[in-house]
Design a protein around this motif. Structure first.
Motif, PDB file in Angstrom:
ATOM      1  N   PHE A 201       0.860  -1.141   0.070  1.00 20.77           N
ATOM      2  CA  PHE A 201      -0.189  -0.002   0.016  1.00 20.77           C
ATOM      3  C   PHE A 201       0.731   1.355   0.141  1.00 20.77           C
ATOM      4  O   PHE A 201       1.877   1.268   0.672  1.00 20.77           O
ATOM      5  CB  PHE A 201      -0.793   0.064   1.148  1.00 20.77           C
ATOM      6  CG  PHE A 201      -2.010  -0.801   1.287  1.00 20.77           C
ATOM      7  CD1 PHE A 201      -3.256  -0.187   0.749  1.00 20.77           C
ATOM      8  CD2 PHE A 201      -1.980  -2.247   1.409  1.00 20.77           C
ATOM      9  CE1 PHE A 201      -4.353  -1.007   0.522  1.00 20.77           C
ATOM     10  CE2 PHE A 201      -3.329  -2.765   1.395  1.00 20.77           C
ATOM     11  CZ  PHE A 201      -4.224  -2.424   1.021  1.00 20.77           C
ATOM     12  N   ASP A 202       0.487   2.256  -0.720  1.00 22.60           N
ATOM     13  CA  ASP A 202       0.990   3.553  -0.587  1.00 22.60           C
ATOM     14  C   ASP A 202       0.209   4.165   0.233  1.00 22.60           C
ATOM     15  O   ASP A 202      -1.049   4.022   0.645  1.00 22.60           O
ATOM     16  CB  ASP A 202       1.603   4.324  -2.070  1.00 22.60           C
ATOM     17  CG  ASP A 202       0.315   4.536  -2.816  1.00 22.60           C
ATOM     18  OD1 ASP A 202      -0.908   4.716  -1.981  1.00 22.60           O
ATOM     19  OD2 ASP A 202       0.448   4.769  -3.973  1.00 22.60           O
ATOM     20  N   ALA A 203       0.667   5.569   0.610  1.00 19.81           N
ATOM     21  CA  ALA A 203      -0.402   6.306   1.637  1.00 19.81           C
ATOM     22  C   ALA A 203      -1.552   6.551   1.301  1.00 19.81           C
ATOM     23  O   ALA A 203      -2.568   6.457   2.063  1.00 19.81           O
ATOM     24  CB  ALA A 203       0.564   7.686   2.087  1.00 19.81           C
ATOM     25  N   LYS A 204      -1.907   7.149   0.045  1.00 21.13           N
ATOM     26  CA  LYS A 204      -3.101   7.642  -0.509  1.00 21.13           C
ATOM     27  C   LYS A 204      -4.309   6.277  -0.371  1.00 21.13           C
ATOM     28  O   LYS A 204      -5.445   6.300  -0.030  1.00 21.13           O
ATOM     29  CB  LYS A 204      -2.947   8.078  -1.495  1.00 21.13           C
ATOM     30  CG  LYS A 204      -4.400   9.074  -1.678  1.00 21.13           C
ATOM     31  CD  LYS A 204      -3.813  10.202  -2.937  1.00 21.13           C
ATOM     32  CE  LYS A 204      -3.782   9.667  -3.985  1.00 21.13           C
ATOM     33  NZ  LYS A 204      -3.339  10.739  -5.009  1.00 21.13           N
ATOM     34  N   ARG A 205      -3.370   4.968  -1.077  1.00 23.85           N
ATOM     35  CA  ARG A 205      -4.483   3.904  -1.274  1.00 23.85           C
ATOM     36  C   ARG A 205      -4.715   3.406   0.341  1.00 23.85           C
ATOM     37  O   ARG A 205      -5.808   2.998   0.370  1.00 23.85           O
ATOM     38  CB  ARG A 205      -3.615   2.861  -1.984  1.00 23.85           C
ATOM     39  CG  ARG A 205      -4.126   3.066  -3.536  1.00 23.85           C
ATOM     40  CD  ARG A 205      -2.878   2.335  -4.360  1.00 23.85           C
ATOM     41  NE  ARG A 205      -2.993   2.393  -5.576  1.00 23.85           N
ATOM     42  CZ  ARG A 205      -4.392   2.081  -6.308  1.00 23.85           C
ATOM     43  NH1 ARG A 205      -5.023   1.078  -5.684  1.00 23.85           N
ATOM     44  NH2 ARG A 205      -4.443   2.205  -7.537  1.00 23.85           N
ATOM     45  N   ALA A 206      -3.868   3.484   1.169  1.00 22.60           N
ATOM     46  CA  ALA A 206      -4.036   2.899   2.446  1.00 22.60           C
ATOM     47  C   ALA A 206      -5.094   3.756   3.276  1.00 22.60           C
ATOM     48  O   ALA A 206      -5.938   3.068   3.775  1.00 22.60           O
ATOM     49  CB  ALA A 206      -2.860   2.940   3.316  1.00 22.60           C
ATOM     50  N   LYS A 207      -5.000   5.121   2.876  1.00 23.49           N
ATOM     51  CA  LYS A 207      -6.142   5.918   3.484  1.00 23.49           C
ATOM     52  C   LYS A 207      -7.517   5.415   2.925  1.00 23.49           C
ATOM     53  O   LYS A 207      -8.468   5.177   3.875  1.00 23.49           O
ATOM     54  CB  LYS A 207      -6.013   7.400   3.232  1.00 23.49           C
ATOM     55  CG  LYS A 207      -6.799   8.189   4.130  1.00 23.49           C
ATOM     56  CD  LYS A 207      -6.454   9.810   3.949  1.00 23.49           C
ATOM     57  CE  LYS A 207      -5.342  10.338   4.962  1.00 23.49           C
ATOM     58  NZ  LYS A 207      -5.648  10.004   6.499  1.00 23.49           N
ATOM     59  N   GLU A 288      -8.386  28.052   1.028  1.00 25.22           N
ATOM     60  CA  GLU A 288      -8.113  28.243   2.060  1.00 25.22           C
ATOM     61  C   GLU A 288      -7.005  27.421   2.667  1.00 25.22           C
ATOM     62  O   GLU A 288      -5.940  27.685   3.698  1.00 25.22           O
ATOM     63  CB  GLU A 288      -9.650  28.030   3.102  1.00 25.22           C
ATOM     64  CG  GLU A 288     -10.389  28.956   3.256  1.00 25.22           C
ATOM     65  CD  GLU A 288     -11.811  28.482   3.368  1.00 25.22           C
ATOM     66  OE1 GLU A 288     -11.828  27.764   4.515  1.00 25.22           O
ATOM     67  OE2 GLU A 288     -12.619  28.909   2.789  1.00 25.22           O
ATOM     68  N   ILE A 289      -6.648  26.132   2.041  1.00 26.43           N
ATOM     69  CA  ILE A 289      -5.668  25.387   2.486  1.00 26.43           C
ATOM     70  C   ILE A 289      -4.172  25.983   1.897  1.00 26.43           C
ATOM     71  O   ILE A 289      -3.349  25.848   2.492  1.00 26.43           O
ATOM     72  CB  ILE A 289      -5.913  23.989   2.013  1.00 26.43           C
ATOM     73  CG1 ILE A 289      -7.048  23.295   2.373  1.00 26.43           C
ATOM     74  CG2 ILE A 289      -4.789  23.462   2.103  1.00 26.43           C
ATOM     75  CD1 ILE A 289      -7.462  22.197   1.706  1.00 26.43           C
ATOM     76  N   GLY A 290      -4.451  26.642   0.950  1.00 25.40           N
ATOM     77  CA  GLY A 290      -3.260  27.391   0.071  1.00 25.40           C
ATOM     78  C   GLY A 290      -2.408  26.463  -0.885  1.00 25.40           C
ATOM     79  O   GLY A 290      -1.493  26.947  -1.611  1.00 25.40           O
ATOM     80  N   ARG A 291      -2.549  25.179  -0.795  1.00 22.34           N
ATOM     81  CA  ARG A 291      -1.865  24.344  -1.711  1.00 22.34           C
ATOM     82  C   ARG A 291      -2.899  23.265  -2.481  1.00 22.34           C
ATOM     83  O   ARG A 291      -3.699  22.882  -1.689  1.00 22.34           O
ATOM     84  CB  ARG A 291      -0.622  23.602  -1.076  1.00 22.34           C
ATOM     85  CG  ARG A 291      -0.926  22.811   0.048  1.00 22.34           C
ATOM     86  CD  ARG A 291       0.200  22.270   0.826  1.00 22.34           C
ATOM     87  NE  ARG A 291      -0.347  21.791   2.096  1.00 22.34           N
ATOM     88  CZ  ARG A 291      -0.898  20.667   2.430  1.00 22.34           C
ATOM     89  NH1 ARG A 291      -1.107  19.624   1.394  1.00 22.34           N
ATOM     90  NH2 ARG A 291      -1.239  20.324   3.582  1.00 22.34           N
ATOM     91  N   PRO A 292      -2.588  23.018  -3.586  1.00 20.88           N
ATOM     92  CA  PRO A 292      -3.352  21.900  -4.189  1.00 20.88           C
ATOM     93  C   PRO A 292      -3.607  20.537  -3.289  1.00 20.88           C
ATOM     94  O   PRO A 292      -2.603  19.668  -2.975  1.00 20.88           O
ATOM     95  CB  PRO A 292      -2.697  21.534  -5.730  1.00 20.88           C
ATOM     96  CG  PRO A 292      -1.573  22.083  -5.727  1.00 20.88           C
ATOM     97  CD  PRO A 292      -1.227  23.060  -4.359  1.00 20.88           C
ATOM     98  N   PRO A 293      -4.689  20.472  -2.882  1.00 19.39           N
ATOM     99  CA  PRO A 293      -5.082  19.236  -2.050  1.00 19.39           C
ATOM    100  C   PRO A 293      -4.807  17.728  -2.649  1.00 19.39           C
ATOM    101  O   PRO A 293      -5.393  17.773  -4.033  1.00 19.39           O
ATOM    102  CB  PRO A 293      -6.461  19.224  -1.472  1.00 19.39           C
ATOM    103  CG  PRO A 293      -7.023  20.262  -2.357  1.00 19.39           C
ATOM    104  CD  PRO A 293      -6.090  20.951  -3.037  1.00 19.39           C
ATOM    105  N   GLU A 294      -4.689  16.648  -2.096  1.00 23.27           N
ATOM    106  CA  GLU A 294      -4.653  15.227  -2.918  1.00 23.27           C
ATOM    107  C   GLU A 294      -5.970  14.820  -2.885  1.00 23.27           C
ATOM    108  O   GLU A 294      -6.749  15.119  -2.050  1.00 23.27           O
ATOM    109  CB  GLU A 294      -3.715  14.271  -2.084  1.00 23.27           C
ATOM    110  CG  GLU A 294      -2.146  14.730  -2.014  1.00 23.27           C
ATOM    111  CD  GLU A 294      -1.313  13.667  -2.203  1.00 23.27           C
ATOM    112  OE1 GLU A 294      -2.297  12.369  -2.112  1.00 23.27           O
ATOM    113  OE2 GLU A 294      -0.263  13.644  -2.401  1.00 23.27           O
ATOM    114  N   VAL A 295      -6.322  14.394  -4.141  1.00 22.04           N
ATOM    115  CA  VAL A 295      -7.680  13.648  -4.089  1.00 22.04           C
ATOM    116  C   VAL A 295      -7.844  12.166  -4.358  1.00 22.04           C
ATOM    117  O   VAL A 295      -6.957  11.660  -5.046  1.00 22.04           O
ATOM    118  CB  VAL A 295      -8.445  14.336  -5.129  1.00 22.04           C
ATOM    119  CG1 VAL A 295      -8.875  15.659  -4.750  1.00 22.04           C
ATOM    120  CG2 VAL A 295      -7.775  14.517  -6.415  1.00 22.04           C
ATOM    121  N   LEU A 296      -8.633  11.669  -3.982  1.00 17.11           N
ATOM    122  CA  LEU A 296      -8.588  10.173  -4.457  1.00 17.11           C
ATOM    123  C   LEU A 296      -9.006   9.661  -5.746  1.00 17.11           C
ATOM    124  O   LEU A 296      -8.305   9.036  -6.362  1.00 17.11           O
ATOM    125  CB  LEU A 296      -9.659   9.541  -3.215  1.00 17.11           C
ATOM    126  CG  LEU A 296      -9.979   7.922  -3.587  1.00 17.11           C
ATOM    127  CD1 LEU A 296      -8.617   7.115  -3.420  1.00 17.11           C
ATOM    128  CD2 LEU A 296     -11.099   7.369  -2.795  1.00 17.11           C
TER     129      LEU A 296
END
Ligand SMILES: [Zn+2]
Length: 364
Positions: A201-207, A288-296
């Motif tokens: 698993f990588d981090a995003k898939r694990a989540k 508001e976050i200020g950086r491009p968020p990661e998406v599934l």
């Protein structure tokens, strides 16, 4: 498992334990870990130890640690080896090995437990017997085991695991110290998935897998095996209303989801829909976050961004709430056709109101 390690340390180990709780939360893994810690030849018995005893436990070849599991009576040797391999590979498995015909037979209790419990350990010091899914013991097998539970040999620990403790004879349960296992929270599952490199698993898939697993690490692993990517594509297509052109095709799509899928599958689809709108929500707060968020749903980022722009906060909140209610409705065995029709209709209306035209429009 502080309880167990404390018992281990102080030498106040019970002769028999009943680990009970849902499938896929690590009951067998913990049982094996207990057996390993007891027989580790290093003083601390730390996890991750690579002494000979621990290595033998890790591949289930320790002569004093016995795993007994339900199997069909006529199971072939290679199928049995395959099941053992799956216990080694993936302790959080909640696979169902043809459970209808799988039993723990009196023969296996006699040969694997009774016979060996009365022998001296080969390597020792402890003999451990783990009976997985002990509720699958036949009555005869349970009665035979009972005798050993009533007069436990020295330096022997018997661990039964079950997701259905009430299916075990009360006489057996009363001889065991009961240890409840509960559903894991998503964060814990995520840690488990990331801690074992064999699971890949990588981090995003694990989540994502952890969120979808609803308390079972085993289910999380299975979700991944079954192809998360394909699932995401399917759900993205439904949400974008690609097959929905009018009320009739909406009803067709709802019936397809209602009739072609089992209840768990339907819940998975709704979970994945929820995650889509969570992506939209995250993207709508991007500034508001200020950086491009990661998406599934990374492949559909453009559509997500379009929706984040077009759907107002209240509408998104309502859709998310609605999906959560739909999940609960499926859980309560509500009529899935009605549930999915209502969900698809809400999405179509939201798309139309927001003037979203990507995919097919909803021509009401
Ligand atoms: Zn060791």
């Amino acid at each position: 498992m502080e309880l167990l390690s404390a018992a281990c340390d102080s030498g106040r180990l019970s002769h028999a334990y009943l680990f009970h709780g849902p499938d896929g939360v690590g009951k067998e893994t913990t049982a094996l870990e207990l057996a390993r810690a007891l027989n580790c030849s290093e003083s601390g018995g730390e996890s991750g130890c690579v002494c000979r005893a621990c290595r033998m436990t890790a591949n289930l070849s320790h002569p004093d640690i016995h795993l007994i599991f339900p199997a069909p009576r006529d199971i072939k040797a290679d199928a049995r080896a395959g099941i053992i391999a799956s216990y080694i590979r993936d302790g959080y498995r909640d696979e169902d090995f043809g459970r209808k015909s799988a039993i723990v037979s009196v023969e296996s209790v006699l040969s694997e437990v009774v016979g060996k419990a009365n022998q001296r350990p080969y390597v020792g010091p402890w003999k451990a017997f783990i009976i997985a899914d002990a509720d699958r013991m036949t009555t005869e097998a349970a009665n035979t085991l009972l005798k050993t539970l009533e007069e436990p040999p020295e330096m022997t620990v018997i661990i039964l695991t079950t997701s259905r403790p009430t299916a075990l004879p009360a006489t057996v349960v009363s001889r065991c110290q009961r240890i409840p296992f509960s559903r894991l929270d998503a964060g814990t599952i995520e840690d488990i998935l990331l801690s074992d490199p064999r699971l890949g698993f990588d981090a995003k898939r694990a989540k994502a897998a952890a969120i979808l697993a609803r308390g079972s690490a085993g289910r999380a692993v299975r979700t991944e095996k079954e192809g998360l990517e394909a699932e995401l594509e399917r759900v993205a297509s439904i949400i974008q209303g690609r097959k929905i052109r009018d009320v009739r095709s909406l009803a067709d799509e709802a019936s397809a989801l209602a009739f072609r899928l089992g209840r768990q599958e339907q819940q998975k689809i709704l979970d994945l829909m929820l995650l889509w709108f969570r992506d939209v929500l995250v993207l709508s707060q991007w500034d508001e976050i200020g950086r491009p968020p990661e998406v599934l749903y990374a492949r559909h980022r453009k559509v997500l961004e379009e929706q984040a722009h077009a759907l107002d906060f209240a509408t998104l909140g309502r859709l998310i709430e609605k999906l959560d209610e739909a999940r609960q409705a499926i859980e309560r065995y509500s009529n899935p056709t009605i549930v999915f029709t209502s969900v698809l209709l809400d999405m179509a209306v939201a798309r139309k109101r927001a003037g979203i035209t990507r995919g097919a429009g909803y021509a009401a």
